[in-house]
Motif scaffolding. Structure first.
Motif, PDB file in Angstrom:
ATOM      1  N   UNK A 209     125.450  67.549   5.055  1.00  0.00           N
ATOM      2  CA  UNK A 209     126.679  67.347   5.811  1.00  0.00           C
ATOM      3  C   UNK A 209     127.200  68.636   6.450  1.00  0.00           C
ATOM      4  N   UNK A 210     127.119  69.735   5.704  1.00  0.00           N
ATOM      5  CA  UNK A 210     127.691  70.994   6.181  1.00  0.00           C
ATOM      6  C   UNK A 210     126.743  71.738   7.110  1.00  0.00           C
ATOM      7  N   UNK A 211     125.448  71.679   6.800  1.00  0.00           N
ATOM      8  CA  UNK A 211     124.471  72.424   7.592  1.00  0.00           C
ATOM      9  C   UNK A 211     124.133  73.778   7.004  1.00  0.00           C
ATOM     10  N   UNK A 218     128.734  81.071   0.477  1.00  0.00           N
ATOM     11  CA  UNK A 218     129.314  82.162  -0.306  1.00  0.00           C
ATOM     12  C   UNK A 218     129.111  83.490   0.405  1.00  0.00           C
ATOM     13  N   UNK A 219     127.912  83.660   0.929  1.00  0.00           N
ATOM     14  CA  UNK A 219     127.609  84.891   1.668  1.00  0.00           C
ATOM     15  C   UNK A 219     128.548  85.020   2.875  1.00  0.00           C
ATOM     16  N   UNK A 220     128.709  83.938   3.640  1.00  0.00           N
ATOM     17  CA  UNK A 220     129.566  83.967   4.826  1.00  0.00           C
ATOM     18  C   UNK A 220     131.017  84.244   4.445  1.00  0.00           C
ATOM     19  N   UNK A 221     131.474  83.641   3.367  1.00  0.00           N
ATOM     20  CA  UNK A 221     132.837  83.850   2.897  1.00  0.00           C
ATOM     21  C   UNK A 221     133.057  85.328   2.567  1.00  0.00           C
ATOM     22  N   UNK A 222     132.065  85.912   1.945  1.00  0.00           N
ATOM     23  CA  UNK A 222     132.137  87.330   1.594  1.00  0.00           C
ATOM     24  C   UNK A 222     132.187  88.210   2.843  1.00  0.00           C
ATOM     25  N   UNK A 223     131.388  87.851   3.853  1.00  0.00           N
ATOM     26  CA  UNK A 223     131.368  88.644   5.089  1.00  0.00           C
ATOM     27  C   UNK A 223     132.718  88.584   5.802  1.00  0.00           C
ATOM     28  N   UNK A 228     133.803  91.274   8.641  1.00  0.00           N
ATOM     29  CA  UNK A 228     132.665  91.240   9.558  1.00  0.00           C
ATOM     30  C   UNK A 228     132.911  90.207  10.665  1.00  0.00           C
ATOM     31  N   UNK A 229     132.261  90.393  11.792  1.00  0.00           N
ATOM     32  CA  UNK A 229     132.394  89.469  12.918  1.00  0.00           C
ATOM     33  C   UNK A 229     131.029  88.880  13.265  1.00  0.00           C
ATOM     34  N   UNK A 230     131.038  87.802  14.039  1.00  0.00           N
ATOM     35  CA  UNK A 230     129.811  87.068  14.348  1.00  0.00           C
ATOM     36  C   UNK A 230     128.767  87.922  15.041  1.00  0.00           C
ATOM     37  N   UNK A 231     129.194  88.829  15.886  1.00  0.00           N
ATOM     38  CA  UNK A 231     128.228  89.619  16.662  1.00  0.00           C
ATOM     39  C   UNK A 231     127.477  90.654  15.822  1.00  0.00           C
ATOM     40  N   UNK A 232     127.830  90.755  14.545  1.00  0.00           N
ATOM     41  CA  UNK A 232     127.121  91.673  13.657  1.00  0.00           C
ATOM     42  C   UNK A 232     125.905  91.029  13.005  1.00  0.00           C
ATOM     43  N   UNK A 233     125.679  89.733  13.309  1.00  0.00           N
ATOM     44  CA  UNK A 233     124.572  89.014  12.672  1.00  0.00           C
ATOM     45  C   UNK A 233     123.698  88.343  13.722  1.00  0.00           C
ATOM     46  N   UNK A 234     122.486  87.984  13.309  1.00  0.00           N
ATOM     47  CA  UNK A 234     121.560  87.286  14.204  1.00  0.00           C
ATOM     48  C   UNK A 234     120.780  86.256  13.399  1.00  0.00           C
ATOM     49  N   UNK A 235     120.076  85.390  14.096  1.00  0.00           N
ATOM     50  CA  UNK A 235     119.236  84.395  13.427  1.00  0.00           C
ATOM     51  C   UNK A 235     120.017  83.466  12.536  1.00  0.00           C
ATOM     52  N   UNK A 236     119.446  83.168  11.365  1.00  0.00           N
ATOM     53  CA  UNK A 236     120.077  82.237  10.427  1.00  0.00           C
ATOM     54  C   UNK A 236     121.427  82.748   9.948  1.00  0.00           C
ATOM     55  N   UNK A 237     121.553  84.036   9.738  1.00  0.00           N
ATOM     56  CA  UNK A 237     122.833  84.584   9.288  1.00  0.00           C
ATOM     57  C   UNK A 237     123.933  84.308  10.301  1.00  0.00           C
ATOM     58  N   UNK A 243     128.967  78.448  11.257  1.00  0.00           N
ATOM     59  CA  UNK A 243     129.272  77.199  10.556  1.00  0.00           C
ATOM     60  C   UNK A 243     130.494  77.401   9.663  1.00  0.00           C
ATOM     61  N   UNK A 244     130.492  78.492   8.905  1.00  0.00           N
ATOM     62  CA  UNK A 244     131.599  78.782   7.990  1.00  0.00           C
ATOM     63  C   UNK A 244     132.915  78.944   8.762  1.00  0.00           C
ATOM     64  N   UNK A 245     132.886  79.753   9.815  1.00  0.00           N
ATOM     65  CA  UNK A 245     134.101  80.023  10.575  1.00  0.00           C
ATOM     66  C   UNK A 245     134.634  78.760  11.246  1.00  0.00           C
ATOM     67  N   UNK A 246     133.731  77.924  11.758  1.00  0.00           N
ATOM     68  CA  UNK A 246     134.160  76.693  12.426  1.00  0.00           C
ATOM     69  C   UNK A 246     134.867  75.773  11.432  1.00  0.00           C
ATOM     70  N   UNK A 247     134.261  75.569  10.264  1.00  0.00           N
ATOM     71  CA  UNK A 247     134.853  74.682   9.266  1.00  0.00           C
ATOM     72  C   UNK A 247     136.143  75.263   8.698  1.00  0.00           C
ATOM     73  N   UNK A 248     136.152  76.576   8.481  1.00  0.00           N
ATOM     74  CA  UNK A 248     137.355  77.226   7.972  1.00  0.00           C
ATOM     75  C   UNK A 248     138.515  77.060   8.952  1.00  0.00           C
TER      76      UNK A 248
END
Length: 268
Positions: A209-211, A218-223, A228-237, A243-248
Motif C-alpha cells: 500500500x505504501x510503496x 524509518x531511514x527517511x524519517x531519520x533523514x 536532509x532534502x530530496x536533492x541530496x539523494x538519488x535512485x531508491x533513496x 514517498x515519506x514526504x508525500x504521505x507525511x
C-alpha cells in the motif's frame, strides 16, 4: 534499520508497563482492551498491557478476515492467556455488520476510492466495537500504532485505529517494536509475518500500500529529522524520501489537532 546500541528492551518494557499502570490507576479504570489483528503491533501492545496485572481484554474483530491473520491472532491470544491470568478474550464477528452497512450505502464507480473508503469503514467499525467493550467493563482502549505510522506517514484510519485512549508504543519505530516483541516472546509466526493492516480481503501488505518498507520509512524519517532534502539523494533513496514526504504532508490532518474556527470577540 539497526537498533541503537543504547536500546534496552528490559528497561523500556518496564517503563511502558509502569506508565500504563500509573495512567490506568489515575484514570480510575479497571484495565485495558486491545484489538488483536494477528500483527506485531497489537501483539506487543497486548503483552505490555497484560504485564500491568490489570484486566486485559483481547478482542478479535474479523471482517472477511484472511485466515492467516486469524490463525496468528488465535495463537497469540492463547499464548498470552497461558502466561497471564488477567488476560481474557472475546470474538466479535463484524462481517455481517460490515456487509449490512455496505449494502445500505451508495457505491462508487472508482474502485480504488471505494476500496479505500470501505477499508477505513472496517477500521471505524472496529473502533466502535472496542469502545463498546471498554464501556461496559470500565476499560481503556489501548492503541497499537507505532511511531512511523502515527507520526511519520499517518498510516492509520482517522477515528478508526487512530481512535484510542492511550498509545503505549507510539514512540517506538518498527525495528524497535520488533526487538521489544522478540524480547517479550511474541510468537515467531507474528515476528516474521509481513506487516499488514488487515483491511483488504486480498491481504495487501503495508508495503504494497505504501510503496516502501518500514526499514526504508524509518531511514527517511531519520533523514527528515536531520534536515536532509530530496536533492541530496538519488535512485531508491530518493524515491523512498519522496514517498515519506508525500504521505507525511497529506496526512497532517491526522497528526494535528482538529482546526477550530475561532470567532473574534467583537463578533460575539
Amino acid at each position: 534499520m539497526p537498533i541503537s546500541e543504547t536500546f534496552n528492551p528490559e528497561k523500556i518494557n518496564q517503563h511502558i508497563v509502569n506508565w500504563l499502570k500509573e495512567y490506568a490507576t489515575n484514570a480510575k479504570v479497571n484495565g485495558f482492551v486491545i484489538g488483536i489483528s494477528g500483527g506485531i503491533d497489537s501483539a506487543l501492545t497486548s503483552t505490555l498491557c497484560a504485564q500491568t496485572g490489570l484486566p486485559t481484554l483481547c478482542v478479535e474483530m474479523p471482517i472477511h478476515q484472511h485466515q492467516s491473520h486469524v490463525n496468528r491472532a488465535v495463537e497469540h491470544i492463547t499464548q498470552l492467556k497461558n502466561r497471564f491470568p488477567n488476560v481474557s478474550d472475546i470474538r466479535t464477528d463484524l462481517t455481517p455488520v460490515f456487509d449490512a452497512f455496505s449494502n445500505q450505502v451508495e457505491q462508487n464507480d472508482d474502485r480504488k476510492t471505494l476500496d479505500i473508503t470501505l477499508a477505513n469503514t472496517r477500521a471505524r467499525l472496529r473502533m466502535t466495537t472496542l469502545y463498546y467493550h471498554a464501556g461496559i467493563r470500565g476499560l481503556l482502549v489501548a492503541g497499537t500504532g507505532n511511531k512511523v505510522e502515527d507520526f511519520g506517514v499517518g498510516f492509520y484510519t482517522k477515528y478508526g485505529d487512530g481512535g484510542v485512549d492511550v498509545s503505549p508504543i507510539a514512540d517506538l519505530v518498527k525495528s524497535e517494536v520488533k526487538a521489544l516483541a522478540k524480547f517479550l516472546q511474541v510468537p515467531d509466526s507474528i515476528l516474521v509475518a509481513k506487516p499488514s493492516d488487515g483491511l483488504y480481503e486480498n491481504d495487501l501488505s503495508d508495503e504494497d500500500q505504501i510503496g516502501a518498507s518500514y526499514d526504508e520509512l524509518e531511514w527517511a524519517m531519520q533523514q527528515v529529522e536531520l534536515g536532509k532534502t530530496a536533492d541530496e539523494f538519488s535512485g531508491r533513496e530518493a524515491d523512498v524520501y519522496k514517498i515519506y514526504k508525500r504521505l507525511n504532508t497529506i496526512n497532517q490532518h491526522k497528526m494535528n489537532p482538529i482546526p477550530v474556527c475561532v470567532i473574534p470577540k467583537e463578533l460575539k
